[in-house]
Design a protein around this motif. Structure first.
Motif, mmCIF file in Angstrom:
data_model
loop_
_atom_site.group_PDB
_atom_site.id
_atom_site.type_symbol
_atom_site.label_atom_id
_atom_site.label_comp_id
_atom_site.label_asym_id
_atom_site.label_seq_id
_atom_site.Cartn_x
_atom_site.Cartn_y
_atom_site.Cartn_z
ATOM 1 N N LEU A 59 0.813 -1.214 0.000
ATOM 2 C CA LEU A 59 0.000 0.000 0.000
ATOM 3 C C LEU A 59 0.846 1.263 0.000
ATOM 4 N N GLN A 60 2.151 1.095 0.157
ATOM 5 C CA GLN A 60 3.039 2.259 0.195
ATOM 6 C C GLN A 60 3.094 2.946 -1.170
ATOM 7 N N PRO A 61 3.295 4.269 -1.189
ATOM 8 C CA PRO A 61 3.240 5.036 -2.445
ATOM 9 C C PRO A 61 4.128 4.494 -3.557
ATOM 10 N N GLU A 62 5.318 4.020 -3.212
ATOM 11 C CA GLU A 62 6.245 3.555 -4.243
ATOM 12 C C GLU A 62 5.781 2.258 -4.914
ATOM 13 N N ASN A 63 4.797 1.604 -4.330
ATOM 14 C CA ASN A 63 4.310 0.348 -4.885
ATOM 15 C C ASN A 63 2.965 0.484 -5.604
ATOM 16 N N GLN A 64 2.566 1.733 -5.877
ATOM 17 C CA GLN A 64 1.290 1.951 -6.547
ATOM 18 C C GLN A 64 1.469 2.002 -8.062
ATOM 19 N N SER A 65 0.399 1.677 -8.773
ATOM 20 C CA SER A 65 0.381 1.701 -10.234
ATOM 21 C C SER A 65 -0.940 2.310 -10.673
ATOM 22 N N GLU A 66 -1.131 2.435 -11.966
ATOM 23 C CA GLU A 66 -2.404 2.951 -12.471
ATOM 24 C C GLU A 66 -3.560 2.054 -12.024
ATOM 25 N N SER A 67 -3.303 0.758 -11.975
ATOM 26 C CA SER A 67 -4.364 -0.177 -11.594
ATOM 27 C C SER A 67 -4.723 -0.066 -10.119
ATOM 28 N N THR A 68 -3.728 0.093 -9.247
ATOM 29 C CA THR A 68 -4.039 0.216 -7.819
ATOM 30 C C THR A 68 -4.743 1.547 -7.543
ATOM 31 N N LYS A 69 -4.386 2.576 -8.301
ATOM 32 C CA LYS A 69 -5.066 3.874 -8.141
ATOM 33 C C LYS A 69 -6.508 3.777 -8.633
ATOM 34 N N ARG A 70 -6.714 3.055 -9.708
ATOM 35 C CA ARG A 70 -8.066 2.845 -10.235
ATOM 36 C C ARG A 70 -8.919 2.094 -9.222
ATOM 37 N N LEU A 71 -8.317 1.136 -8.553
ATOM 38 C CA LEU A 71 -9.028 0.329 -7.575
ATOM 39 C C LEU A 71 -9.538 1.178 -6.408
ATOM 40 N N GLN A 72 -8.791 2.207 -6.047
ATOM 41 C CA GLN A 72 -9.158 3.040 -4.899
ATOM 42 C C GLN A 72 -10.534 3.676 -5.055
ATOM 43 N N ASN A 73 -10.935 3.918 -6.302
ATOM 44 C CA ASN A 73 -12.221 4.572 -6.562
ATOM 45 C C ASN A 73 -13.267 3.623 -7.145
#
Length: 226
Positions: A59-73
């Motif tokens: 969940l740390q910022p350096e491990n995020q991608s477009e897909s994980t950001k999409r998942l948040q919403n």
């Protein structure tokens, strides 16, 4: 509509470290959206059902991608992740393919879960595609064919390597080293540089080496099933 079964771990303890573990978010998110965007119906299950634990480090910022950001919403997938099905209630005949994301959690529970063993063997014996990435192949270790041999025997496979485990300093924490175990079962283990994308396809089994390989593995499944 094709149907894919994702299996996530229920285990959340990282050995005796006092830290938490679970599934790795990116290894779930990117494949999830690859399947959804290609018209698949995605069902998520775990040994205990309910909300499976996610590895806090993923969940740390350096491990995020477009897909994980999409998942948040994405309220739909969030609802699915809050209410995963219990593995022992899964009727494997309903699904076209099986996908096992990684994270360290599978090393403890999916490697031993008898319901997952039943499911993997059913997929294998019915010639369905089975895919697993990073530590996800731990969920394939128990499965055998009709002759009692490991489904990995004489297969080209990959997974999280000994060197990668050493690099993240968890080689003394995990219950076993995945690369060693896959080799012991007769798998022809292949690998590339640490943390670089790499997948291997051998018949109906598709495996990915690490988190960077998860999207490639899902894309390969979609290609094969077209």
């Amino acid at each position: 509509m094709k149907k894919v079964l994702f299996v996530l771990p229920s285990h959340d303890k990282l050995g005796d470290t006092g830290q938490k573990t679970g599934y790795w978010l990116e290894e779930f998110a990117s494949p999830y959206y690859e399947f959804v965007d290609n018209g698949y119906d995605v069902v998520i299950a775990s040994p205990k059902g309910g909300k499976p634990p996610v590895d806090p480090k993923s969940l740390q910022p350096e491990n995020q991608s477009e897909s994980t950001k999409r998942l948040q919403n994405d309220l739909v997938v969030k609802q699915q992740l809050e209410n995963t099905l219990i593995l022992n209630e899964i009727s494997d005949g309903e699904y076209d393919t099986l996908f096992l994301p990684g994270g360290h959690g599978p090393m403890w529970d999916l490697s031993q879960d008898k319901d997952l063993k039943r499911i993997v063997e059913s997929f294998y014996n019915n010639k369905k595609i089975i895919s697993a990435v990073c530590h996800g192949p731990a969920g394939l270790l128990q499965a055998t064919d009709y002759n009692g041999n490991s489904i990995l025997k004489d297969k080209r496979v990959t997974g999280f390597t000994n060197d990668e485990e050493h690099t993240v300093k968890l080689d003394k924490t995990v219950p076993f080293l995945l690369e060693d175990k896959m080799k012991e079962l007769g798998g022809n283990f292949e690998k590339t540089e640490n943390f670089k994308p790499f997948i291997v396809t051998d018949g109906q089994i598709i495996t990915g080496q690490n988190p960077a390989s998860s999207l490639l593995a899902a894309r390969r499944v979609v290609e094969v099933l077209k």
